[in-house]
Motif scaffolding. Structure first.
Motif, short mmCIF file in Angstrom:
data_model
loop_
_atom_site.label_atom_id
_atom_site.label_comp_id
_atom_site.label_asym_id
_atom_site.label_seq_id
_atom_site.Cartn_x
_atom_site.Cartn_y
_atom_site.Cartn_z
N UNK A 740 17.99 -9.66 10.22
CA UNK A 740 18.19 -9.82 8.78
C UNK A 740 17.08 -9.21 7.96
N UNK A 741 16.28 -8.34 8.57
CA UNK A 741 15.22 -7.69 7.81
C UNK A 741 13.96 -8.51 7.66
N UNK A 742 13.75 -9.47 8.56
CA UNK A 742 12.57 -10.34 8.44
C UNK A 742 11.51 -10.03 9.50
N UNK A 743 11.66 -8.92 10.21
CA UNK A 743 10.67 -8.53 11.20
C UNK A 743 10.42 -7.03 11.08
N UNK A 744 9.16 -6.63 11.25
CA UNK A 744 8.79 -5.23 11.20
C UNK A 744 8.15 -4.85 12.53
N UNK A 745 8.73 -3.90 13.23
CA UNK A 745 8.15 -3.43 14.48
C UNK A 745 7.03 -2.44 14.18
N UNK A 746 6.07 -2.38 15.08
CA UNK A 746 5.00 -1.40 14.91
C UNK A 746 5.47 -0.05 15.46
N UNK A 747 4.70 0.98 15.21
CA UNK A 747 5.10 2.33 15.57
C UNK A 747 4.63 2.82 16.92
N UNK A 748 4.20 1.92 17.79
CA UNK A 748 3.73 2.35 19.11
C UNK A 748 4.80 3.10 19.89
N UNK A 749 6.06 2.68 19.73
CA UNK A 749 7.14 3.31 20.49
C UNK A 749 7.29 4.79 20.12
N UNK A 750 6.82 5.19 18.96
CA UNK A 750 6.76 6.61 18.60
C UNK A 750 5.44 7.23 19.07
N UNK A 751 4.33 6.57 18.79
CA UNK A 751 3.02 7.16 19.04
C UNK A 751 2.79 7.45 20.51
N UNK A 752 3.27 6.58 21.39
CA UNK A 752 3.01 6.78 22.82
C UNK A 752 3.68 8.05 23.36
N UNK A 753 4.99 8.24 23.19
CA UNK A 753 5.56 9.50 23.69
C UNK A 753 5.09 10.72 22.90
N UNK A 754 4.85 10.56 21.60
CA UNK A 754 4.41 11.72 20.83
C UNK A 754 3.08 12.24 21.35
N UNK A 755 2.09 11.37 21.47
CA UNK A 755 0.77 11.84 21.92
C UNK A 755 0.77 12.17 23.40
N UNK A 756 1.62 11.53 24.19
CA UNK A 756 1.76 11.92 25.58
C UNK A 756 2.33 13.33 25.67
N UNK A 757 3.34 13.61 24.84
CA UNK A 757 3.91 14.95 24.82
C UNK A 757 2.91 16.00 24.38
N UNK A 758 2.07 15.65 23.42
CA UNK A 758 1.04 16.57 22.97
C UNK A 758 -0.01 16.79 24.07
N UNK A 759 -0.43 15.70 24.70
CA UNK A 759 -1.48 15.78 25.74
C UNK A 759 -1.01 16.62 26.92
N UNK A 760 0.22 16.40 27.35
CA UNK A 760 0.74 17.13 28.51
C UNK A 760 1.39 18.45 28.13
N UNK A 761 1.27 18.82 26.85
CA UNK A 761 1.71 20.13 26.37
C UNK A 761 3.22 20.36 26.52
N UNK A 762 3.98 19.29 26.35
CA UNK A 762 5.42 19.45 26.25
C UNK A 762 5.82 19.86 24.83
N UNK A 763 5.05 19.40 23.87
CA UNK A 763 5.32 19.74 22.49
C UNK A 763 4.05 20.28 21.84
N UNK A 764 4.25 21.15 20.88
CA UNK A 764 3.14 21.72 20.12
C UNK A 764 3.59 21.87 18.69
#
Length: 766
Positions: A740-764
């Motif tokens: 019902x819109x009463x909880x806010x998730x943090x953004x770790x679920x984005x940050x972890x694959x994003x920075x992993x992809x950057x570190x392992x050079x899958x994305x640039x």
């Protein structure tokens, strides 16, 4: 079917050592990096309320949005509504720079900076509440079998239509008029009307920005491109039928309204926008799109806007980082978790609280910061990662001493200040006994929240195996990538080995303050191989303890951990157990928390394994696991698999074959990161009624309702922006998600694959 290979080649490879990838190397040969340019991110929002419900919208010069509503006519300009006229308005359109609206008094024209209004009579017999209106160089009205033109005078020029008009559209480029009737679709050709389609039950028409003609009908959507028609229905990915609006986008795309949300289609991809993340109400009456591709919606809950915001993956990461720093770090140690909202959707106030998995979620945020540091060398990332290390270390420190000390190496789930309400009032013995009636695994623990030695903290007991996986995953990564010197590496190693020593001393049980195993802390051979209840945990827990021992050996160099690992393999077959860590009858089955654990384990187990044959087995195990997971569009799982399967080969009786991942996993991972919503509020997302969904078979989830589980007809789960994401243990096949819109998730679920992809050079990025 058996594959034929040269037997001599197979025999030679049987004794060959396949090269191991460097430990946590920041490069990979799995795929060329995806260069991600700036892209358009959709961001939903709600405009201030109008005096009445909006029923028609139109985009005018300079991006001005006109709204006809139940109590008048208004324009959205300079970030605010301006009322132009009072009295109910039914339809609105633009005649050049002038605004026109059908009202009970006639055709209202508003012009100039001050929106001066004049009213002219409508043709005899025209009902302003039922007539169709199209703008352009002049105005066109349609009702019944009559079409009326008006240039800029007071006279209407009538024309006969080839049937009773149901929908009308006008090309912005050529001025061509199209009309849908009960008998089909007609287009004006000189003085005559030419039937261009016999599609029945057309309800809406539009010419797009490329001058292609679109229709929305009872059966689906169609477009005329180069003289040929192409029809789309649910079998082609169309999520819903029953259209209430059809509006061209800014670049050849179209928006469709329904009673259950909005749909955008660019000719290839369908995007379903439903729920408060996107719209103030699901029932869409009208849509308008401006030149910047911002879409406006007249809905049952007010006027909403889906902004087309140009951004980059890095800019998105910064938004999540700032939100975590502002809202999601709890206690001086900075445990990262979602927050609750006293008022649904209102981010001005929030309430923090502990969870069962504070250690796991904080560890995953810390891993994101380690990858960020490894990719960018940003000292702020190093500082964040160090604070996570200290927070996780404290979860092991706090259990020592106090009212109910645990054995050395035991890790708490969470902590709460003792100045807060005693959590044992809720988590009491009677509650445990009630839970145990329906769950034989449930432990009775008194107290469930002991006090620390200094009296400042309650710490939570019964720590689960996924908590342990999170600690090991982060600590090993921090040791290899972020620890600044040998002294810090030794400090990290001591934290890892104290828990590993606890497990070895406890005969591979994780022992709580009552000196009994926690509910999921079973890694003992007798338990895993001898207890039939553990059939689902056998493979995963075998893999987990082997990963823990491999990590401990790597960071400490102590051979006792390798010896313990070898004993579990040689005497108890844990290597064979690990070949099949997921028990499921097919795609969509199993437990997502188990999947999350397994992939984090694979990351280190494959990195540290020294035995070539075992490494080959772990790689085959990961490959088979990923075959089940690849349809979930999960960049975290994809990047782990791509990192550890690069250049790996499996060898069996039929010869070798490469374990590199097939298919568009990299493109799908990037697409998921692009689509990740900035709005992390858990607004309900409902996909049950979608027509592009195929429900999972009952055999896949025998204990669940198959009507509430499914995937799209293309075999993939619904995209990330059409469901709720908190952590990567969320079930992507669940069709009803969120609250019902009463909880806010943090953004770790984005940050972890994003920075992993950057570190392992899958994305640039540029």
């Amino acid at each position: 079917m058996a594959r034929k290979h040269n037997l001599l080649l197979a025999a030679a490879l049987a004794v060959a050592i396949i090269p191991a990838a460097g430990v946590h190397a920041a490069t990979t040969t799995a795929a060329a990096p995806a260069l991600v340019d700036p892209f358009v991110l959709q961001v939903g929002g709600t405009l201030p309320a109008l005096p009445g419900a909006a029923v028609s919208l139109a985009t005018g010069p300079g991006g001005v949005i006109a709204a006809a509503h139940a109590k008048g006519l208004a324009v959205w300009t300079a970030g605010a509504w301006k009322e132009v006229a009072a009295g109910a308005a039914h339809r609105v359109a633009w005649r050049g720079g002038d605004l026109a609206a059908l009202t009970a008094r006639g055709l209202l024209i508003a012009s100039g900076d001050r929106w001066r209004t004049t009213t002219m009579r409508l043709p005899h017999g025209v009902d302003p509440a039922k007539a169709l209106l199209a703008g352009g160089r002049d105005l066109v009205l349609a009702q019944g079998d009559r079409l009326y033109h008006n240039d800029r005078g007071h006279a209407w020029r009538p024309d006969r239509l080839p049937g009773h008009a149901v929908a009308i559209a006008r090309s912005a480029k050529s001025g061509t008029i199209a009309v849908a009737t009960a008998t089909g679709l007609y287009e004006r050709a000189g003085r005559d009307w030419k039937q261009v389609s016999a599609t029945p039950a057309i309800g809406h028409l539009a010419y797009d920005s490329k001058d292609r003609l679109w229709y929305a009908a009872a059966s689906g959507v169609g477009v005329r491109d180069g003289g040929a028609w192409k029809a789309y229905g649910p079998a082609d990915g169309l999520p819903l039928l029953g259209f209430t609006a059809l509006t061209p986008g800014a670049d050849g795309d179209v928006w469709l309204g329904t009673a259950s949300g909005a749909i955008r289609f660019d000719g290839t991809n369908w995007e379903y926008r439903q729920g408060r993340r996107w719209l103030p109400g699901d029932a869409v009456a009208a849509i308008a799109v401006d030149a910047q591709a911002n879409a406006y919606f007249a809905t049952s809950g007010g006027v909403g806007r889906i902004e087309a915001r140009r951004t980059t993956l890095a800019e998105k990461a910064d938004v999540y980082e700032r939100a975590i720093a502002a809202m999601h770090k709890r206690t001086p140690y900075g445990f990262v978790e979602g927050v609750d909202l006293p008022t649904p959707g209102d981010l001005s106030k929030w309430v923090q609280g502990s969870s069962d998995n504070d250690g796991l979620w904080t560890a995953m945020y810390g891993a994101a910061e380690v990858f960020r540091y490894g990719a960018s060398k940003d000292p702020a990332a190093k500082d964040n990662a160090r604070k996570v290390f200290e927070a996780l270390k404290f979860l092991g420190d706090v259990t020592q001493g106090g009212t109910n000390p645990a054995p050395p190496g035991f890790i708490a789930r969470s902590i709460i200040e003792t100045t807060a309400t005693d959590p044992n009032l809720r988590d009491n013995e009677q509650r445990d006994r009630d839970k145990q009636k329906g769950d034989a695994y449930w432990k009775i623990l008194v107290p469930r929240w002991p006090k620390s030695a200094d009296g400042k903290w309650y710490w939570k007991t019964d720590t689960s195996s996924d908590e342990l996986v999170g600690h090991y995953f982060f600590n090993a990564l921090y040791h290899d990538v972020a620890a600044k010197d040998d002294a810090e590496k030794r400090e990290v190693a001591s934290v890892i080995t104290r828990t590993t020593d606890h497990l070895i001393a406890g005969d591979f049980y994780f022992l709580d303050h009552d000196r009994k195993p926690t509910r999921w802390g079973f890694f003992n051979p007798k338990e895993l191989n001898g207890n039939p209840w553990r059939r689902e945990e056998r493979g995963l827990n075998s893999q987990t303890i082997l990963a823990f021992l491999a990590i401990a050996e790597h960071v400490s160099g102590d051979p006792k951990y390798a010896a313990a690992k070898k004993r579990l393999i040689d005497e108890h077959g844990y290597d064979m157990n690990t070949l099949a860590p997921k028990v499921t009858p097919g795609v969509g089955g199993g437990n997502q928390s188990d999947d999350e654990m397994a992939f984090m384990n694979y990351y280190h187990l494959l990195a540290y394994e020294k035995d070539a044959e075992l490494k080959r087995s772990w790689a085959r195990s990961l490959y088979d696991y990923w075959q089940l997971e690849q349809y979930e569009l999960n960049p975290f799982f994809n990047f782990i698999a791509a990192t550890r399967l690069a250049d790996q080969t499996w060898l069996d009786a039929y010869g070798p074959f490469p374990l590199d991942m097939p298919g568009p996993w990299l493109e799908q991972s990037v697409d998921t990161l692009k689509r990740f919503p900035l709005n992390m509020i858990d607004w309900k997302q409902s996909n049950t009624a979608r027509l592009d969904i195929v429900n999972l078979g009952r055999h896949i989830r025998p204990d669940a309702d198959p009507t509430k589980l499914g995937m799209r007809r293309n075999g993939l789960v619904v995209p990330i922006d059409e469901r709720v994401i908190g952590h990567w243990n969320h079930d992507p096949y669940k069709l009803e998600q969120g609250g019902s819109g009463t909880h806010v998730n943090d953004g770790t679920s984005y940050l972890l694959p994003y920075w992993m992809g950057r570190y392992h050079k899958f994305i640039a990025e540029k």
